[in-house]
Design an enzyme around this catalytic site. Sequence first.
Site, short mmCIF file in Angstrom:
data_model
loop_
_atom_site.label_atom_id
_atom_site.label_comp_id
_atom_site.label_asym_id
_atom_site.label_seq_id
_atom_site.Cartn_x
_atom_site.Cartn_y
_atom_site.Cartn_z
CB CYS A 1 -1.00 -0.04 1.27
SG CYS A 1 -2.21 1.18 1.30
CG ASP B 1 -7.28 -1.98 -4.37
OD1 ASP B 1 -7.86 -1.06 -3.92
OD2 ASP B 1 -5.99 -2.16 -4.17
CG HIS C 1 -6.24 -1.56 -0.65
ND1 HIS C 1 -5.32 -1.28 -1.83
CD2 HIS C 1 -5.47 -1.43 0.50
CE1 HIS C 1 -4.35 -0.74 -1.20
NE2 HIS C 1 -4.33 -0.68 -0.06
#
Length: 245
Positions: free
Chosen positions: A132, A179, A212
């Site tokens: 991330c 995501d 995600h």
Amino acid sequence: MANESRSCPCDIGDRLDYGGRGQEVQVEHIKAYVCKPPASTDKAVIVIHDIFGWELPNTRYIADMLATNGYITICPDFFAGREAWKPSDDWSKFDDWLKTRDARKINKEADAVLKYLKEQCGAKKLGVVGFCWGGIAVHHLMMTDAELKAGVALYGLIKDSDDTSNLLNPTFFIFGEKDNIIPLHQVTLLEQKLKKNCKVDYEIKIYPGQTHGFVHRRREDINPQDKPYIEEGRKDMINWLNKYI
């Protein structure tokens, strides 16, 4: 859980009940978590945390997993002492918080960590992985630091305006199909730019049905439908490092 105004669903997934098998050290102005493999090696990997910081058990679990695969691993505090984000924080203030923690302004910390790995750990072959926020940092470092011979960027946010193609060494990009902060059109744009301009090996892979954070945030036993993709993502990460480091 995050409130409805959250800017990043990084808290999706499961916290691992995991203590870690490495140790914490001081590296110049920052703290870091270090784990070493059973056998001596000159290969090392920097693990870059997400917005929840260097102490998150999930990230240390990945660092330990890489160590068991033959790498000295180090997960530094790239926030340099500033507080990590907490799921209970007010997501309406997330953008302001993020402005003081730019994933593209970490070269000072990266240089300190590289020096430590070379001088204190005997590392000669170096790579980097990140999740991330850390995925953005990996992408940045792979365009600015030729010492890093391989990089794996996991679900790092891409902006249409980003200069993405000037990679110095082989880089692997992992994304989840579902995501909701990294639309697939942005992944397609990244692929187009790399195909046109990139002079080194790269790979972009989209994992079906995954959201995600799936590689380091989901527990295989709690989410059985995701287990094959979690395992595949982790194996792909290790295989990429093995190939180029």
